[in-house]
Design a protein around this motif. Structure first.
Motif, PDB file in Angstrom:
ATOM      1  N   MET A 128       0.824  -1.199   0.000  1.00 32.39           N
ATOM      2  CA  MET A 128       0.000   0.000   0.000  1.00 32.39           C
ATOM      3  C   MET A 128       0.866   1.260   0.000  1.00 32.39           C
ATOM      4  SD  MET A 128      -2.877  -1.279  -0.353  1.00 32.39           S
ATOM      5  CE  MET A 128      -3.670   0.333  -0.418  1.00 32.39           C
ATOM      6  N   ALA A 129       1.999   1.236   0.724  1.00 33.68           N
ATOM      7  CA  ALA A 129       2.911   2.379   0.712  1.00 33.68           C
ATOM      8  C   ALA A 129       3.476   2.594  -0.692  1.00 33.68           C
ATOM      9  CB  ALA A 129       4.037   2.162   1.715  1.00 33.68           C
ATOM     10  N   TRP A 130       3.829   1.507  -1.379  1.00 29.68           N
ATOM     11  CA  TRP A 130       4.310   1.601  -2.755  1.00 29.68           C
ATOM     12  C   TRP A 130       3.230   2.173  -3.662  1.00 29.68           C
ATOM     13  CZ3 TRP A 130       2.320  -0.899  -7.080  1.00 29.68           C
ATOM     14  CH2 TRP A 130       3.077  -0.799  -8.256  1.00 29.68           C
ATOM     15  N   LEU A 131       2.005   1.704  -3.500  1.00 28.91           N
ATOM     16  CA  LEU A 131       0.901   2.178  -4.328  1.00 28.91           C
ATOM     17  C   LEU A 131       0.629   3.660  -4.091  1.00 28.91           C
ATOM     18  CD1 LEU A 131      -1.345   1.582  -6.338  1.00 28.91           C
ATOM     19  CD2 LEU A 131      -2.776   0.845  -4.419  1.00 28.91           C
ATOM     20  N   LEU A 132       0.659   4.090  -2.830  1.00 34.39           N
ATOM     21  CA  LEU A 132       0.451   5.504  -2.531  1.00 34.39           C
ATOM     22  C   LEU A 132       1.525   6.359  -3.182  1.00 34.39           C
ATOM     23  CD1 LEU A 132      -0.563   5.235   1.227  1.00 34.39           C
ATOM     24  CD2 LEU A 132      -2.023   6.061  -0.630  1.00 34.39           C
ATOM     25  N   GLY A 133       2.756   5.868  -3.197  1.00 34.94           N
ATOM     26  CA  GLY A 133       3.822   6.600  -3.872  1.00 34.94           C
ATOM     27  C   GLY A 133       3.560   6.729  -5.361  1.00 34.94           C
TER      28      GLY A 133
END
Length: 260
Positions: A128-133
């Motif tokens: 999810m952190a990767w996707l938000l980035g």
């Protein structure tokens, strides 16, 4: 508008559920993660909101300045079947019609999304952190560290936000995002009132907007009159901003700012 704010009720049986199709997710990831393309937020917002009735409605868009910088402050409205990004999509889509789409809206979004589930399946926090980035890169959004992050990183973010405003753009903010995950207003992030006061500096207008479900189940965005803040304390700034948003909501959704 049918009825006054105090008369509004929410019929959960009529409320529309919003979600991304698997096909949309695959096309989006191919465009952003593989082809590394930038995307237009207003166009994607309109595509997201297409679907069956009831159609979303907007009131008071004429309150938003048609040009020049401004800060749009929105409540973090969520319920089963509706996450806050659908509210941001509605606000962003209508702002594009008011301001001819350029410059775009730069939303401040969280840099972490923990314990997220997709159709009941838990998604890894790192994914999810990767996707938000990737979402931030695709749309020119600003990722906000949670309150436990270093002060230095948040200060750099505020300076970047101020530069965006100096360029004549719209900044989109949900001050309660760290603590709000339901339909009612929750307390604003620590420091958000002072930050908005600093960004406004008595010159850049803040425009409150309240998003919620109306009595027929339609999602509505209601814009209020713009105002400025100057040299306000964190508590004073938060109460002024959240009080302006609360005034646009039905009484039962005003939460901790019901008396602001």
């Amino acid at each position: 508008m049918s009825g006054g704010l105090a008369e509004m009720t929410f019929d959960r049986g009529r409320a529309r559920s919003y979600g991304f199709s698997l096909g949309y997710i695959v096309r989006w990831l191919l465009s952003v993660a593989v082809l590394r393309r930038r995307r237009r937020l207003s166009r994607d917002s309109r595509e997201m909101l297409r679907g069956g009735p009831p159609r979303p409605r907007v009131h008071g868009i004429e309150q938003v300045p048609s040009e020049g910088p401004c800060i749009v402050v929105m409540n973090h409205y969520e319920r089963p079947g509706l996450r806050v990004w659908w509210c941001a999509a509605l606000v962003g889509a209508v702002l594009a019609t008011r301001r001819a789409e350029e410059p775009p809206v730069h939303w401040l979004i969280t840099d972490r999304f923990e314990r997220f589930r997709y159709f009941g399946l838990p998604m890894p926090d790192r994914l999810m952190a990767w996707l938000l980035g990737k979402i931030g890169e695709a749309y020119g959004l600003l990722l906000v560290a949670k309150p436990d992050a270093e002060v230095r990183s948040r200060s750099a973010l505020l300076r970047e936000a101020r530069e965006i405003l100096r360029g004549g753009a719209v900044l989109g903010v949900t001050p309660e995002a760290a603590s709000g995950s339901g339909p009612e207003l929750a307390p604003a992030w620590p420091g958000s009132g002072a930050a908005l006061s600093w960004l406004s500096s008595g010159a850049t207008p803040l425009v409150p907007v309240a998003v919620h479900d109306e009595e027929d189940g339609a999602l509505v965005a209601r814009f209020g009159a713009p105002f400025t803040l100057e040299r306000a304390s964190d508590e004073e700034g938060a109460r002024a901003v959240m009080g302006a948003v609360a005034a646009l909501l039905p009484p039962e959704l005003r939460g901790v700012y019901g008396e602001a």
